[in-house]
Design a protein around this motif. Structure first.
Motif, PDB file in Angstrom:
ATOM      1  N   ARG A 165       0.838  -1.191   0.000  1.00  6.95           N
ATOM      2  CA  ARG A 165       0.000   0.000   0.000  1.00  6.95           C
ATOM      3  C   ARG A 165       0.868   1.235   0.000  1.00  6.95           C
ATOM      4  N   ALA A 166       0.503   2.194  -0.810  1.00  9.93           N
ATOM      5  CA  ALA A 166       1.271   3.432  -0.918  1.00  9.93           C
ATOM      6  C   ALA A 166       1.043   4.295   0.312  1.00  9.93           C
ATOM      7  N   GLN A 167       2.024   5.149   0.601  1.00 10.26           N
ATOM      8  CA  GLN A 167       1.907   6.076   1.720  1.00 10.26           C
ATOM      9  C   GLN A 167       1.394   7.405   1.212  1.00 10.26           C
ATOM     10  N   GLY A 168       1.014   8.250   2.127  1.00 12.30           N
ATOM     11  CA  GLY A 168       0.658   9.612   1.775  1.00 12.30           C
ATOM     12  C   GLY A 168      -0.807   9.784   1.450  1.00 12.30           C
TER      13      GLY A 168
ATOM     14  N   ASN B 263      -6.182   3.475   0.732  1.00 15.71           N
ATOM     15  CA  ASN B 263      -6.431   2.471   1.755  1.00 15.71           C
ATOM     16  C   ASN B 263      -6.913   1.143   1.182  1.00 15.71           C
TER      17      ASN B 263
ATOM     18  N   SER C  84      -3.309  -1.752  -3.359  1.00  8.01           N
ATOM     19  CA  SER C  84      -1.863  -1.902  -3.169  1.00  8.01           C
ATOM     20  C   SER C  84      -1.173  -1.540  -4.473  1.00  8.01           C
TER      21      SER C  84
ATOM     22  N   LYS D  65      11.719   1.241  -3.863  1.00  6.33           N
ATOM     23  CA  LYS D  65      10.290   1.437  -3.655  1.00  6.33           C
ATOM     24  C   LYS D  65       9.804   2.470  -4.651  1.00  6.33           C
TER      25      LYS D  65
ATOM     26  N   GLN E 125       6.249   4.536  -5.714  1.00  5.84           N
ATOM     27  CA  GLN E 125       4.841   4.833  -5.458  1.00  5.84           C
ATOM     28  C   GLN E 125       4.446   6.146  -6.113  1.00  5.84           C
TER      29      GLN E 125
END
Length: 181
Positions: free
Chosen positions: A65-68, A75, A78, A117, A119
């Protein structure tokens, strides 16, 4: 100058000079269309080998799952990619493996695994391609043969000139003191 609505519904302004219109519309065969993206420069031209891209069988890719920020989508989906590349188990030449292991890069673990990583994009496929591109660029940057440094010596005339200028400056500075009677 008048406003004109095109077939796509975009409002534009007419009456501008032809030079302005020509600069805003680039032809597809223009040199700028073929240039690499501004985010990531192209791989170096002078390389150790014409290395093919790393095969995906040597890379471990997992979706996370990406952040930010991203609202509900972040949410549920992925879309970020974690790429792991073990240098020792790769099919790269030994010299390139050694240069990769000697890198001072935060993406390289103590075990000799490169972790990348990605994203940047909302799409998992685009993030996968971006991560593979980052890995290939890292390998290409290491594949560049370092130029041998030959130490140079200053010429005799430059040494004497430097000393002459130094004494002149010293004389000027010594004359800046208080005037004594």
């Amino acid at each position: 100058m008048t406003d004109v609505t095109s077939a796509t519904g975009v409002t534009g302004v007419t009456g501008l000079s032809s030079a302005t219109n020509a600069s805003n519309t680039a032809a597809p065969d223009d040199d700028t269309a073929a240039s690499p993206s501004p985010q990531r420069p192209a791989a170096p031209a002078r390389s150790f080998h014409n290395l093919p891209p790393v095969p995906e069988s040597e890379v471990d890719i997992s979706a996370i799952r990406a952040q930010g920020a991203g609202g509900q989508n972040v949410n549920k989906v992925s879309s970020a990619i974690h790429l792991r590349f073990t240098i020792a188990a790769s099919s790269l030449p030994a010299q390139i493996k050694q240069r990769l292991l000697d890198l001072r890069d935060q993406r390289l673990t103590k075990d000799g695994v490169i972790v990348i990583k990605s994203q940047v994009h909302r799409s998992q496929d685009k993030n996968r391609a971006d991560a593979l591109q980052k890995l290939n660029e890292l390998i290409a940057s290491v594949a560049l043969v370092p130029k041998v440094r030959r130490p140079t010596k200053p010429s005799r005339s430059s040494q004497t000139k430097r000393l002459e200028v130094k004494t002149q400056r010293g004389h000027v500075k010594s004359m800046r003191g208080k005037v004594r009677d």
